[in-house]
Structures are given as C-alpha cells and as structure tokens.
Design an enzyme around this catalytic site. Structure first.
Site, short mmCIF file in Angstrom:
data_model
loop_
_atom_site.label_atom_id
_atom_site.label_comp_id
_atom_site.label_asym_id
_atom_site.label_seq_id
_atom_site.Cartn_x
_atom_site.Cartn_y
_atom_site.Cartn_z
N LYS A 54 -41.22 8.97 86.89
CA LYS A 54 -42.31 8.61 86.40
C LYS A 54 -42.70 6.65 87.85
O LYS A 54 -43.91 6.86 87.75
CB LYS A 54 -41.74 7.16 85.11
CG LYS A 54 -41.86 8.13 84.39
CD LYS A 54 -40.86 7.79 83.45
CE LYS A 54 -40.21 9.40 81.85
NZ LYS A 54 -39.54 8.44 80.50
N GLN A 98 -37.34 3.16 78.29
CA GLN A 98 -36.41 4.46 78.48
C GLN A 98 -35.52 4.68 76.97
O GLN A 98 -34.26 4.19 77.41
CB GLN A 98 -36.13 4.61 80.05
CG GLN A 98 -35.20 6.03 80.55
CD GLN A 98 -36.49 6.87 80.44
OE1 GLN A 98 -37.40 7.28 80.48
NE2 GLN A 98 -35.96 8.24 79.95
N ASP A 121 -45.87 5.92 75.78
CA ASP A 121 -45.25 6.97 75.00
C ASP A 121 -45.40 7.47 73.57
O ASP A 121 -45.40 8.20 73.31
CB ASP A 121 -43.73 6.29 74.82
CG ASP A 121 -42.71 7.34 75.77
OD1 ASP A 121 -43.01 8.15 76.29
OD2 ASP A 121 -41.65 6.85 75.90
#
Ligand code: NAP
Length: 292
Positions: A54, A98, A121
C-alpha cells in the site's frame, strides 16, 4: 474459445496512471498531495507485506503515506487516540486499520473510531449503511475492485443471475449489495448452503470469496459463466492460488480473473481511489473517474 481474462493488474496500472495525473493537476490548488495513513498493530508477517504494498502504491501515484506501526501490546485506548489524531490531521485524507489486529483488541471499536469520510477501506458501519442505502461514500475496496473489473470488461449485470459464495462483511456482503445495485439478481451462498453445485450452476456471474483453496471446479460452472475469484492462498509448494480451480474452469468460462493478477491488485487501487476522492472533495477539485 478461451475465456476473456479479467486482468486486474493491467486495469490497476491504468487507473493508477489516471490517479497520478489527477493528483498532479490538482496539486497547485490543493497545496498538498493526498495522504493515506495505515495503522498497523503487531507483527503479523502477511500484514507487513500488505502494508508495504500500500505504501509503495501511494508512492507510484504521488500520494503520501503515513505509517504508524505499534506493538501488539498497545492498549486499545491508545490506538483509538491515535486514530482520533489522524482524523484531525489535515494532511490525512484516508485512514486504514490493517486487519486482523492482535487478539485482545476490539477491531470493531477501532473502525468506529475512524472519521467515516476518511475511511479508506469503506468498513466503518456508517459507510456499510450508506452502501445498503445506495448513498455515496467510501466503498469496501475488494468488492469495489470487482465491480470496476466487471464494468471495464462491459460484463452485462442488469438482470443477470449472480451467485456470490461467501457472506463476510469484508467481501461477500458488500459484493452482493453492489451487484444488486447494478440490477443483478443475487443469491448469496455460505458454509451452510445445501447443494452448492446446483446453485452455482445457475449463475451467469459467479463471485467466489469463500477462503477455501480450489473449492470451485468444473462441476460448479455452466458454460459461458463469468467467474471472479477473490480467494488468495499461498500453495505449500510455493506460488499463489485462488478458491477456483483455474485450469478446470477457464475452458468453460466466458470470462475469468486469474490469481494472482485479478482481484488482488484492484483492492489496493480502490484504496487509493477512496483516498484521492476524499482529497479531491476536500479541495473542491474535479474528480473525473467514473469507477467509484
Ligand atoms: P471469511 O471471512 O473467512 O468468509 C468466508 C465466507 O465463505 C464465509 O461467509 C463462509 O460461510 C463462506 N464459506 C466458507 N466455506 C464455504 C464452503 N465450503 N461453501 C460455501 N461457502 C463457504 O473470508 P473473507 O475475508 O471474505 O475472504 C475470502 C477470501 O478472499 C480469502 O481467501 C481471502 O484471503 C480473500 N481476500 C482477498 C482479497 C483480495 O484483495 N484479493 C481481499 C480480501 C479477502 P459462513 O459465513 O457460513 O462461515
């Protein structure tokens, strides 16, 4: 006839180039590049690889990445405070936690601590609610990546019979909602589904997100089906495989995603898209990308 390969790597590269152009065009007006903050807790090795990917992707498009890597024993309250700090940081447009976080931490409370408009997300409950209602908001990256692949390949969805295998909050549920919003008729299968073969054989579009290597074979697929494989697994002998037995299913399919190089690269690109879109919105910049 060979199936059309739904090439996520190629589409991700094209979209990244468009994002890079969009950032350089808006930089003067915005006064700063987009920023993505990734909160990693503990030392899960797979998470380490994902976070590095990322950060590299941010670098490729000219966005900044702000990593925070905290030890596994960090108290929940300190993590939530760190998220509130990132919420208030004007250089940060997107934040992600994460997952999975180490045992003992409450990942749902961490997601709730995020500013929903910085939720890169798309997993904050408000954004899942926006998806249910068909309202604008950051979308869950993996199913949004699947939608982008299908749209780019001009796969007809309106009225299509779609079967989604898997009902997780991360993939299956939002996938089913996005396909419904595209006017597909959707059935969701899960581990208690009876006669999966009979069900999947009815599908014109089959999206598999079961997390079971090689679950879907030729017996599950009717000729001419579009097959999307979300699963990703490390083979004991090395290399990656999906939930679909590619060699068996590809000759039957109309179109199919490979693993690797299908859905995986698109997930990271959708994370960038969510972040760049939030940046463009907060600086009143044009956002001419149609895919989200
Ligand atoms: P998950 O939370 O484990 O959910 C799996 C779902 O599949 C559950 O709903 C489960 O049913 C269902 N299932 C399990 N075995 C089944 C079977 N034999 N028949 C029918 N349904 C079955 O997994 P996830 O987070 O959704 O991820 C799914 C896969 O996608 C994993 O391989 C993951 O690594 C991969 N993934 C890839 C990306 C990417 O970027 N490519 C992103 C995210 C996830 P129950 O609800 O009944 O348990």
């Amino acid at each position: 006839m060979a199936a059309l390969l739904l090439d996520g790597r190629a589409l991700a590269t094209r979209l990244e180039a468009q994002l890079a152009d969009l950032i350089s065009a808006g930089l003067a007006k915005a006064g700063r590049p987009p920023g993505l903050a990734v909160l990693r807790v503990g030392d899960d090795p797979a998470s380490g690889v994902y976070v590095a990917n990322k950060e590299k992707a941010c670098g490729r498009i000219g966005a900044l990445s702000f990593g925070a890597h905290l030890p596994a024993n960090t108290p929940q309250a300190q993590l939530e405070a760190e998220l509130r700090r990132l919420n208030a940081d004007p250089a940060v447009d997107g934040i992600l936690v994460q997952l999975p976080v180490p045992e003992g931490l409450d990942d749902r409370a961490l997601l709730l601590a995020l500013d929903p408009d910085k939720d890169a997300d798309g997993l904050h409950p408000l954004n899942l609610g926006r998806l249910v209602r068909g309202e604008a908001g950051p979308r869950s990256c993996t199913p949004a990546g699947v939608m982008a692949l299908l749209k780019t390949a001009e796969i007809p969805l309106s009225g299509a019979r779609a079967v989604v295998v898997g009902r997780s909050i991360l993939v299956g549920q939002p996938m089913a909602l996005m396909l419904q919003q595209a006017d597909a008729t959707v059935t969701v299968a899960h581990s208690r589904t009876k006669d999966l073969v009979a069900l999947t054989r009815q599908a014109e579009l089959l999206v598999v997100a079961a997390g079971r290597p090689g679950l879907i074979g030729a017996e599950h697929v009717s000729p001419g089906t579009v097959v999307v494989d979300v699963g990703i697994h490390r083979r004991p002998e090395g290399g990656l495989c999906g939930d679909v037995r590619f060699a068996e299913v590809e000759p039957l399919a109309k179109a199919i995603t490979p693993v690797p190089g299908g859905v995986g690269p698109m997930t990271v690109t959708m994370l960038l898209l969510n972040t760049v879109r939030a940046w463009a919105r907060s600086h009143a910049l044009a956002y001419p990308l149609p895919l989200l």
